[in-house]
Design a protein around this motif. Structure first.
Motif, PDB file in Angstrom:
ATOM      1  N   LEU A 143       0.850  -1.200   0.000  1.00  0.00           N
ATOM      2  CA  LEU A 143       0.000   0.000   0.000  1.00  0.00           C
ATOM      3  C   LEU A 143       0.885   1.249   0.000  1.00  0.00           C
ATOM      4  O   LEU A 143       1.881   1.301   0.739  1.00  0.00           O
ATOM      5  CB  LEU A 143      -0.878   0.040   1.266  1.00  0.00           C
ATOM      6  N   PRO A 144       0.519   2.268  -0.770  1.00  0.00           N
ATOM      7  CA  PRO A 144       1.312   3.492  -0.807  1.00  0.00           C
ATOM      8  C   PRO A 144       0.975   4.430   0.348  1.00  0.00           C
ATOM      9  O   PRO A 144       0.469   5.540   0.158  1.00  0.00           O
ATOM     10  CB  PRO A 144       0.946   4.099  -2.161  1.00  0.00           C
ATOM     11  N   ILE A 145       1.237   3.970   1.555  1.00  0.00           N
ATOM     12  CA  ILE A 145       1.000   4.779   2.755  1.00  0.00           C
ATOM     13  C   ILE A 145       2.077   4.394   3.755  1.00  0.00           C
ATOM     14  O   ILE A 145       2.482   3.228   3.807  1.00  0.00           O
ATOM     15  CB  ILE A 145      -0.421   4.534   3.319  1.00  0.00           C
ATOM     16  N   GLY A 146       2.556   5.350   4.530  1.00  0.00           N
ATOM     17  CA  GLY A 146       3.584   5.035   5.509  1.00  0.00           C
ATOM     18  C   GLY A 146       3.631   6.086   6.597  1.00  0.00           C
ATOM     19  O   GLY A 146       2.716   6.903   6.725  1.00  0.00           O
ATOM     20  N   TYR A 147       4.720   6.062   7.359  1.00  0.00           N
ATOM     21  CA  TYR A 147       4.765   7.027   8.471  1.00  0.00           C
ATOM     22  C   TYR A 147       4.914   8.459   7.970  1.00  0.00           C
ATOM     23  O   TYR A 147       4.599   9.401   8.677  1.00  0.00           O
ATOM     24  CB  TYR A 147       5.800   6.647   9.532  1.00  0.00           C
ATOM     25  N   GLY A 148       5.341   8.602   6.703  1.00  0.00           N
ATOM     26  CA  GLY A 148       5.346   9.941   6.102  1.00  0.00           C
ATOM     27  C   GLY A 148       3.939  10.489   5.919  1.00  0.00           C
ATOM     28  O   GLY A 148       3.741  11.692   5.731  1.00  0.00           O
ATOM     29  N   ASP A 149       2.967   9.612   5.970  1.00  0.00           N
ATOM     30  CA  ASP A 149       1.564  10.034   5.909  1.00  0.00           C
ATOM     31  C   ASP A 149       0.955  10.113   7.307  1.00  0.00           C
ATOM     32  O   ASP A 149      -0.225  10.418   7.450  1.00  0.00           O
ATOM     33  CB  ASP A 149       0.766   9.027   5.067  1.00  0.00           C
ATOM     34  N   GLY A 150       1.764   9.769   8.301  1.00  0.00           N
ATOM     35  CA  GLY A 150       1.276   9.820   9.673  1.00  0.00           C
ATOM     36  C   GLY A 150       0.872   8.468  10.232  1.00  0.00           C
ATOM     37  O   GLY A 150       0.337   8.389  11.340  1.00  0.00           O
ATOM     38  N   LEU A 151       1.103   7.415   9.467  1.00  0.00           N
ATOM     39  CA  LEU A 151       0.797   6.076   9.990  1.00  0.00           C
ATOM     40  C   LEU A 151       1.911   5.706  10.973  1.00  0.00           C
ATOM     41  O   LEU A 151       3.069   5.537  10.583  1.00  0.00           O
ATOM     42  CB  LEU A 151       0.722   5.061   8.846  1.00  0.00           C
ATOM     43  N   ILE A 152       1.540   5.600  12.227  1.00  0.00           N
ATOM     44  CA  ILE A 152       2.538   5.477  13.287  1.00  0.00           C
ATOM     45  C   ILE A 152       3.328   4.176  13.158  1.00  0.00           C
ATOM     46  O   ILE A 152       2.762   3.092  13.080  1.00  0.00           O
ATOM     47  CB  ILE A 152       1.836   5.619  14.661  1.00  0.00           C
ATOM     48  N   ARG A 153       4.655   4.313  13.096  1.00  0.00           N
ATOM     49  CA  ARG A 153       5.526   3.164  12.830  1.00  0.00           C
ATOM     50  C   ARG A 153       5.447   2.116  13.933  1.00  0.00           C
ATOM     51  O   ARG A 153       5.682   0.921  13.695  1.00  0.00           O
ATOM     52  CB  ARG A 153       6.955   3.687  12.649  1.00  0.00           C
ATOM     53  N   ALA A 154       5.090   2.560  15.135  1.00  0.00           N
ATOM     54  CA  ALA A 154       4.954   1.616  16.251  1.00  0.00           C
ATOM     55  C   ALA A 154       3.824   0.612  16.015  1.00  0.00           C
ATOM     56  O   ALA A 154       3.699  -0.367  16.744  1.00  0.00           O
ATOM     57  CB  ALA A 154       4.728   2.376  17.558  1.00  0.00           C
ATOM     58  N   LEU A 155       3.001   0.844  15.005  1.00  0.00           N
ATOM     59  CA  LEU A 155       1.943  -0.119  14.670  1.00  0.00           C
ATOM     60  C   LEU A 155       2.465  -1.285  13.830  1.00  0.00           C
ATOM     61  O   LEU A 155       1.708  -2.215  13.527  1.00  0.00           O
ATOM     62  CB  LEU A 155       0.815   0.582  13.902  1.00  0.00           C
ATOM     63  N   SER A 156       3.732  -1.244  13.453  1.00  0.00           N
ATOM     64  CA  SER A 156       4.285  -2.302  12.600  1.00  0.00           C
ATOM     65  C   SER A 156       4.019  -3.689  13.182  1.00  0.00           C
ATOM     66  O   SER A 156       4.250  -3.921  14.380  1.00  0.00           O
ATOM     67  CB  SER A 156       5.806  -2.114  12.448  1.00  0.00           C
ATOM     68  N   ASN A 157       3.516  -4.585  12.361  1.00  0.00           N
ATOM     69  CA  ASN A 157       3.170  -5.956  12.769  1.00  0.00           C
ATOM     70  C   ASN A 157       2.116  -5.990  13.872  1.00  0.00           C
ATOM     71  O   ASN A 157       2.006  -6.966  14.600  1.00  0.00           O
ATOM     72  CB  ASN A 157       4.418  -6.731  13.236  1.00  0.00           C
ATOM     73  N   ASN A 158       1.355  -4.915  14.009  1.00  0.00           N
ATOM     74  CA  ASN A 158       0.400  -4.828  15.117  1.00  0.00           C
ATOM     75  C   ASN A 158      -0.862  -4.061  14.727  1.00  0.00           C
ATOM     76  O   ASN A 158      -1.410  -3.308  15.523  1.00  0.00           O
ATOM     77  CB  ASN A 158       1.085  -4.166  16.323  1.00  0.00           C
ATOM     78  N   MET A 159      -1.278  -4.214  13.486  1.00  0.00           N
ATOM     79  CA  MET A 159      -2.536  -3.579  13.083  1.00  0.00           C
ATOM     80  C   MET A 159      -3.130  -4.378  11.927  1.00  0.00           C
ATOM     81  O   MET A 159      -2.442  -5.192  11.306  1.00  0.00           O
ATOM     82  CB  MET A 159      -2.304  -2.126  12.633  1.00  0.00           C
ATOM     83  N   ASP A 160      -4.416  -4.140  11.675  1.00  0.00           N
ATOM     84  CA  ASP A 160      -5.075  -4.760  10.531  1.00  0.00           C
ATOM     85  C   ASP A 160      -5.537  -3.677   9.571  1.00  0.00           C
ATOM     86  O   ASP A 160      -5.721  -2.513   9.960  1.00  0.00           O
ATOM     87  CB  ASP A 160      -6.314  -5.548  10.990  1.00  0.00           C
TER      88      ASP A 160
END
Ligand SMILES: *Cc1c(COP(=O)(O)O)cnc(C)c1O
Length: 381
Positions: free
Chosen positions: A288-305
């Motif tokens: 998906l073209p979304i990442g922490y540069g869009d504000g998706l918190i990196r601490a959610l890695s491997n921990n979100m759906d």
């Protein structure tokens, strides 16, 4: 319609207006509403939210800083606006020029406001901030009476309000909130005893609006519930119970992206930076073209759906600045450009901002404010 990026935050302004109306239904007649639109309307866009708030009957708008108030004025918002965080001396001239009201808690600032207002031939509205237990901004309750007596002598100040901010209204135990409230009422009693007419008195943030009717006084300052998120997970039962009385709050923001690539990878394939996830079976991994540069918190890695085709796909591997991976192996018929919902509803499934916040140990406010300016806001009227 403009050609938006695949990653967008959809903003449902009818949900926002609905939430304001729901708040109104919790208040006694004549209680005013200051819709808080600070931090770019909690990430939703201050200007559209401010306009929707006024349309739905908000009496005041709350900004945190001068620039936010100026932005609203420059975009045609004429409703009364309070700069809740107060101003520095070098900001006073601009505040008055834009007919903004400010929080004030020191006499030197009050004098400066009065002088500049006189110079501009205007009145400036002030709300006196009393610190009843945040230890942040405001004068001590004992100082209020003499402060009011001083500013009554300042001809170009208009005392529009007296307010305090509650630190703990989202907690199940009301004890500290009651203490803060008592401190404020005590200070007000001293004013009344001197025959001083009381202006707007406001204390209630979202949590207090929902849980402490006594805190409403004659104005309330909702923020987070206008955007349809919870002040705290503790208030979920309170909000659920309100549905029986036809009072509901709807999420305003949906955060979406689209699949840009699908990889079929064998078992044992490491994913993303530092190989924090390795496939255990042959897997379909979607990018998906979304990442922490869009504000998706990196601490959610491997921990979100993420929702794909109405089902939950686990996020896998470290969230990158611009890209994020999800495991879609168990979802039938996934195709390129399929919609991916990070926050919102798809089919029967919903992920709320509160869910996301809980997954990474923060609060809904931070998730919403964090959605970066690279994400286009798409408004539904
Ligand atoms: C942010 C803020 C609010 C709104 O708080 P919510 O918890 O979002 O309802 C109210 N008053 C002040 C002074 C604030 O800073």
């Amino acid at each position: 319609m403009e050609n938006h990026r695949a990653t967008v935050a959809e903003i449902d302004l009818s949900a926002f207006r609905h939430n304001l109306t729901s708040i109104r239904s919790l208040l006694a007649p004549k209680v005013q509403i200051m819709a808080v639109v600070k931090a770019d309307g909690y990430g939703h866009g201050a200007i559209p939210c401010a306009k929707a708030a006024v349309e739905a009957g908000a009496d005041w708008l709350g900004a945190a800083i001068l620039q936010e108030g100026v932005e609203l004025r420059e975009n045609g918002v004429t409703a009364p606006i309070l700069v809740m965080g107060g101003v520095f001396p070098n900001e006073v001239e601009e505040l008055i020029r834009h007919d903004l009201s400010t929080s004030v808690n020191t006499l030197p600032l009050a004098r400066l406001l009065n002088q500049h207002a006189e110079k501009q031939g205007k009145m400036v509205g002030v709300h006196l901030k009393v610190d009843t237990g945040m230890g942040r901004l405001g004068m001590a309750p004992e100082e209020l009476l003499s402060f009011v007596e001083q500013i009554q002598l300042m001809k170009n100040l208009r005392m529009e309000g007296i307010f305090t901010h509650l630190s703990s209204a989202d907690e199940p135990d009301p004890e500290f909130t009651e203490l803060q409230f008592t401190r404020l009422l005590h200070a007000l009693t001293a004013l009344k005893a001197k025959g001083i007419a009381l202006p707007l008195i406001h204390t209630a943030n979202s949590a207090a609006i929902l849980t402490v009717a006594d805190s409403h006084l004659n104005m309330v300052r909702p923020g987070i519930i206008l955007y349809g998120a919870l002040p705290s997970p503790d208030l979920k039962p309170t909000i659920e119970a309100m549905k029986a009385h036809d009072v509901s709050f709807h999420p305003v923001m949906s955060w979406k992206s689209k699949i840009i690539q699908i990889n079929t990878l064998p078992a044992g394939s490491p994913l993303s930076y530092n190989r924090q996830f390795t496939t255990e079976r042959e897997s379909q991994i979607a990018t998906l073209p979304i990442g922490y540069g869009d504000g998706l918190i990196r601490a959610l890695s491997n921990n979100m759906d993420v929702l794909i085709r109405g089902q939950r796909a686990p996020q896998v591997g470290t969230i990158c600045m611009d890209l994020t991976l999800i495991d879609v192996t168990d979802i039938e018929g996934v195709e390129l450009e399929d919609e991916a919902v990070l926050i919102g509803t798809q089919g029967e499934a919903t992920i709320t901002v509160d869910d996301m916040a809980e997954q990474c140990g923060t609060i809904s406010y931070e998730i919403l404010c964090n959605v970066s300016k690279r994400v286009p806001r798409v408004y539904f009227p």
